[in-house]
Design a protein around this motif. Structure first.
Motif, mmCIF file in Angstrom:
data_model
loop_
_atom_site.group_PDB
_atom_site.id
_atom_site.type_symbol
_atom_site.label_atom_id
_atom_site.label_comp_id
_atom_site.label_asym_id
_atom_site.label_seq_id
_atom_site.Cartn_x
_atom_site.Cartn_y
_atom_site.Cartn_z
ATOM 1 N N GLU A 30 0.870 -1.180 0.000
ATOM 2 C CA GLU A 30 0.000 0.000 0.000
ATOM 3 C C GLU A 30 0.905 1.229 0.000
ATOM 4 O O GLU A 30 1.725 1.399 0.905
ATOM 5 N N VAL A 31 0.748 2.052 -0.996
ATOM 6 C CA VAL A 31 1.665 3.176 -1.193
ATOM 7 C C VAL A 31 0.908 4.355 -1.782
ATOM 8 O O VAL A 31 -0.079 4.177 -2.509
ATOM 9 N N SER A 49 7.457 5.210 -2.057
ATOM 10 C CA SER A 49 8.195 4.049 -2.578
ATOM 11 C C SER A 49 7.958 2.819 -1.714
ATOM 12 O O SER A 49 7.548 2.918 -0.547
ATOM 13 N N PHE A 50 8.228 1.679 -2.302
ATOM 14 C CA PHE A 50 8.279 0.435 -1.536
ATOM 15 C C PHE A 50 9.434 -0.406 -2.093
ATOM 16 O O PHE A 50 9.942 -0.164 -3.188
ATOM 17 N N VAL A 86 10.741 0.407 -5.888
ATOM 18 C CA VAL A 86 9.646 0.834 -6.769
ATOM 19 C C VAL A 86 9.055 2.128 -6.210
ATOM 20 O O VAL A 86 8.693 2.180 -5.024
ATOM 21 N N LYS A 87 8.965 3.144 -7.064
ATOM 22 C CA LYS A 87 8.400 4.433 -6.654
ATOM 23 C C LYS A 87 7.216 4.782 -7.553
ATOM 24 O O LYS A 87 7.293 4.628 -8.774
ATOM 25 N N VAL A 88 6.120 5.253 -6.932
ATOM 26 C CA VAL A 88 4.948 5.717 -7.696
ATOM 27 C C VAL A 88 5.203 7.173 -8.080
ATOM 28 O O VAL A 88 5.070 8.086 -7.258
ATOM 29 N N GLU A 118 8.401 3.746 -11.221
ATOM 30 C CA GLU A 118 9.831 3.787 -11.537
ATOM 31 C C GLU A 118 10.493 2.648 -10.769
ATOM 32 O O GLU A 118 10.491 2.640 -9.537
ATOM 33 N N ILE A 119 11.057 1.706 -11.518
ATOM 34 C CA ILE A 119 11.610 0.489 -10.918
ATOM 35 C C ILE A 119 13.133 0.529 -11.021
ATOM 36 O O ILE A 119 13.692 0.724 -12.105
ATOM 37 N N THR A 120 13.767 0.354 -9.886
ATOM 38 C CA THR A 120 15.234 0.417 -9.843
ATOM 39 C C THR A 120 15.774 -0.880 -9.239
ATOM 40 O O THR A 120 15.442 -1.228 -8.098
ATOM 41 N N GLN A 121 16.581 -1.593 -10.025
ATOM 42 C CA GLN A 121 17.257 -2.795 -9.546
ATOM 43 C C GLN A 121 18.735 -2.505 -9.318
ATOM 44 O O GLN A 121 19.288 -1.547 -9.867
#
Length: 465
Positions: free
Chosen positions: A291-292, A297-298, A310-312, A342-345
């Motif tokens: 839940e964000v 971010s989560f 992961v950021k909304v 936005e997904i950051t690995q």
């Protein structure tokens, strides 16, 4: 310097202002397309109807009107200034005949000195003290006037209108108008400015604004139950500079907060959505539920123990695309909720993708072996919507308005009234010609002149006795 040009420009400005009243200004381009269709919306855009009051041709009309007023004033000023500074004391016989307010009186058996004294005394009592007195071979000339500077009210109003135009141009060129949503209990230091083409940009305020508390009250029905109709909404705002509280105020509609000339108006309110996002592995197994909120971010751990953030970045309740292929929200209703992630690995650059609640299987670009879905949207936290305005031209506009009001008062209350008295003497017989005129409100002046003549005759009668 033509008066006809003035009237023409005023009619054109009135007509174009009507257009600007019926067509909403500076709205989302998609709204115009929906309302007028693509063909007419493009025509109206080219004509500047969507930001009419900032269009080049509207400003040009104001400039022409300002120049017209200026040249009208310059054309007329020498004539009025000559009347004020060099009043005509002597009137010829043919000039006297041109006046409507005039009287001719014959006086016998009175010396010229006594007559002059009586006339000047009567002029003082009648509110027209003698300003100038001349004598030549034809007799005596007495002149009086009052309210001569009332002629300048015409120029005062012209200057005031030009000042208002200047203030408006300063505000349009230097000022800004934007909006911001502040969640209850949070601070912001920047606002969003919207241009005429619907694009937005961020502007820093150089100070912080906090919404301490937001209050919303509703109307009650006849039974005393609370309805869904909002009655009033208020925000307790606090201004911080360098971490120190410098100003606090509770604002509501039509009662803004003003700090350094920047006004914060209560304009809207709402609730911040909380998004429930589910992450699944490549095999379709659920990794976790999160839940964000927007811009939050989560993080979760991948199958190879790598950290994935992961950021909304953005949430749109009613997703659609505008003519420039930019994602926008058609309305504030959750008709087509969507979120950009936005997904950051680890050891990889950030990647972005959209997810949709109504289309969970939307084939977005595969950037990881995980899939993301927007399950639901809930609202918990309230926010206050503020319109933020800074207009450095306002003091100039106010000055112009005050001067305009003063000019109008002078125009209607200070007429330029003039009085001439000509005395032709032959031995002990004197012919007294009294002439008066005014530049405005002639019916009232005619009554004043009639009362003056009546009182004047009584005075002369008493003098002969």
């Amino acid at each position: 310097s033509s008066l006809k040009l003035t009237i023409f420009i005023l009619i054109v400005l009135a007509f174009t202002s009507i257009i600007g009243t019926f067509i909403q200004q500076r709205q989302n381009p998609l709204l115009y397309e929906q309302q007028y269709g693509n063909f007419f919306s493009q025509i109206f855009k080219a004509l500047g109807f969507f930001d009419l009051y900032h269009s080049w041709w509207f400003i040009l009309l104001l400039l022409i009107l300002a120049l017209n007023l200026l040249f009208c004033s310059l054309k007329r000023l020498p004539i009025d200034w000559k009347i004020i500074s060099q009043p005509k004391v002597k009137l010829e016989t043919n000039q006297i005949q041109a006046f409507t307010s005039k009287e001719k009186i014959s006086i016998n058996n009175t010396s010229i000195d006594q007559l002059l004294e009586t006339i000047q005394s009567r002029m003082r009592k009648g509110g027209f003290p003698c300003k100038k007195k001349l004598q030549d071979e034809n007799g005596w000339y007495l002149f009086s006037e009052k309210g001569k500077f009332g002629r300048l009210a015409f120029y005062i109003t012209h200057i005031s209108i030009i000042l208002i135009f200047i203030g408006a141009i300063i505000g349009a060129a230097k000022g800004f108008k934007g909006f911001v949503n502040i969640p209850e209990g949070e601070k912001i230091s920047s606002i969003v400015l919207t241009s005429h083409d619907g694009r937005s940009k961020t502007k820093n305020l150089n100070f912080e604004v906090e919404c301490k508390k937001f209050e919303l009250t509703y109307y009650k029905d006849k039974e005393g139950n609370i309805t869904n109709r909002p009655k009033d909404y208020k925000s307790q705002l606090v201004i911080y500079e360098q971490g120190q509280e410098v100003l606090a105020k509770e604002i509501e509609v039509n009662s803004p907060l003003n700090y350094k000339g920047i006004y914060f108006y209560q304009s809207s309110y709402g609730e911040i959505p909380t998004l429930k996002i589910t992450v699944k592995s490549s095999e379709g197994e659920i990794v976790d539920h999160f839940e964000v909120g927007e811009r939050e971010s989560f993080q979760f751990t991948g199958e190879n123990n790598e950290k994935i953030d992961v950021k909304v970045l953005q949430y749109l309740p009613d997703f659609t695309m505008n003519q420039n292929r930019q994602p926008i929200s058609r309305s504030n209703m959750p008709n087509n909720p969507a979120a950009m992630l936005e997904i950051t690995q680890e050891n990889s650059p950030p990647s972005r993708t959209w997810i949709f609640q109504r289309f969970p299987d939307f084939a977005h670009k595969k950037i990881t072996e995980y899939t993301f879905s927007l399950n639901s949207v809930n609202s918990f936290k309230k926010y206050t919507g503020l319109q933020v305005v800074w207009d450095p031209g306002v003091p100039v506009v106010w000055a112009g308005c005050i001067i305009l009001i003063l000019g109008i008062i002078v125009i209607f209350t200070v007429p330029h009234q003039r009085l001439w008295i000509l005395i032709n003497s032959k031995q002990n017989k004197h012919i007294v010609n009294i002439v008066g005129t005014t530049n405005k409100n002639k019916p009232t002046f005619e009554k004043t002149f009639s009362n003056f003549i009546t009182s004047f005759k009584h005075n002369l009668a008493d003098t002969k006795k």
